[in-house]
Motif scaffolding. Structure first.
Motif, mmCIF file in Angstrom:
data_model
loop_
_atom_site.group_PDB
_atom_site.id
_atom_site.type_symbol
_atom_site.label_atom_id
_atom_site.label_comp_id
_atom_site.label_asym_id
_atom_site.label_seq_id
_atom_site.Cartn_x
_atom_site.Cartn_y
_atom_site.Cartn_z
ATOM 1 N N ARG A 251 45.224 15.360 -70.220
ATOM 2 C CA ARG A 251 47.021 15.924 -69.594
ATOM 3 C C ARG A 251 47.741 15.638 -69.629
ATOM 4 O O ARG A 251 48.935 16.288 -70.216
ATOM 5 N N GLU A 252 48.311 14.242 -70.117
ATOM 6 C CA GLU A 252 49.431 13.475 -70.740
ATOM 7 C C GLU A 252 49.335 14.220 -72.044
ATOM 8 O O GLU A 252 50.664 14.472 -72.612
ATOM 9 N N GLU A 253 48.074 14.165 -72.991
ATOM 10 C CA GLU A 253 48.170 14.881 -74.098
ATOM 11 C C GLU A 253 49.011 16.037 -74.180
ATOM 12 O O GLU A 253 49.895 16.964 -74.934
ATOM 13 N N TYR A 254 48.482 17.058 -73.383
ATOM 14 C CA TYR A 254 48.863 18.748 -72.664
ATOM 15 C C TYR A 254 50.155 18.344 -72.982
ATOM 16 O O TYR A 254 51.229 19.667 -73.349
ATOM 17 N N GLU A 255 51.108 17.683 -71.832
ATOM 18 C CA GLU A 255 51.933 17.318 -71.545
ATOM 19 C C GLU A 255 52.961 17.311 -72.558
ATOM 20 O O GLU A 255 54.654 18.234 -72.447
ATOM 21 N N GLN A 256 52.633 16.550 -73.534
ATOM 22 C CA GLN A 256 53.455 16.101 -74.398
ATOM 23 C C GLN A 256 53.272 16.959 -75.477
ATOM 24 O O GLN A 256 54.915 17.020 -75.988
ATOM 25 N N LEU A 257 52.510 17.498 -75.779
ATOM 26 C CA LEU A 257 52.873 18.372 -76.506
ATOM 27 C C LEU A 257 53.387 19.783 -76.104
ATOM 28 O O LEU A 257 54.090 20.142 -76.523
ATOM 29 N N MET A 258 53.732 20.075 -74.556
ATOM 30 C CA MET A 258 54.380 21.361 -74.239
ATOM 31 C C MET A 258 55.897 21.232 -74.395
ATOM 32 O O MET A 258 56.883 21.575 -74.806
ATOM 33 N N LYS A 259 55.926 19.664 -73.970
ATOM 34 C CA LYS A 259 57.528 18.708 -74.343
ATOM 35 C C LYS A 259 57.859 18.801 -75.623
ATOM 36 O O LYS A 259 58.963 19.350 -75.956
ATOM 37 N N ASP A 260 57.098 19.013 -76.707
ATOM 38 C CA ASP A 260 57.444 18.637 -77.950
ATOM 39 C C ASP A 260 58.025 19.907 -78.179
ATOM 40 O O ASP A 260 58.248 20.272 -79.063
ATOM 41 N N SER A 261 56.524 21.266 -78.147
ATOM 42 C CA SER A 261 57.264 22.252 -79.112
ATOM 43 C C SER A 261 58.147 23.621 -78.419
ATOM 44 O O SER A 261 58.398 24.522 -78.167
ATOM 45 N N SER A 262 58.631 22.447 -76.664
ATOM 46 C CA SER A 262 59.986 23.307 -76.706
ATOM 47 C C SER A 262 61.579 23.223 -77.214
ATOM 48 O O SER A 262 61.188 21.989 -77.685
#
Length: 68
Positions: free
Chosen positions: A17-28
């Motif tokens: 979940r933390e990896e997914y949230e970081q990925l979404m934050k970085d890709s925005s």
């Protein structure tokens, strides 16, 4: 034994979940939230377009119905 498996699964889920949230934050991008309907610029732009459409429609339809 069962408790250890549950804890391991919880840790894996937490990490994923933390990896997914970081990925979404970085890709925005900076423009993701740009067209917010509460933004004053967007409101002015939409009102201006609406007025342009109404005036343009009236300029075409009024002479048509008046027969000129």
């Amino acid at each position: 034994m069962d408790n250890e498996n549950n804890n391991a699964e919880l840790d894996v889920n937490k990490n994923k979940r933390e990896e997914y949230e970081q990925l979404m934050k970085d890709s925005s991008t900076q423009l993701d939230g740009y067209w917010d309907s509460n933004n004053p610029f967007v409101k002015i732009l939409l009102i201006g377009l609406f007025i342009l459409i109404v005036v343009g429609s009236l300029a075409i339809l009024v002479p048509y119905f008046l027969g000129k």
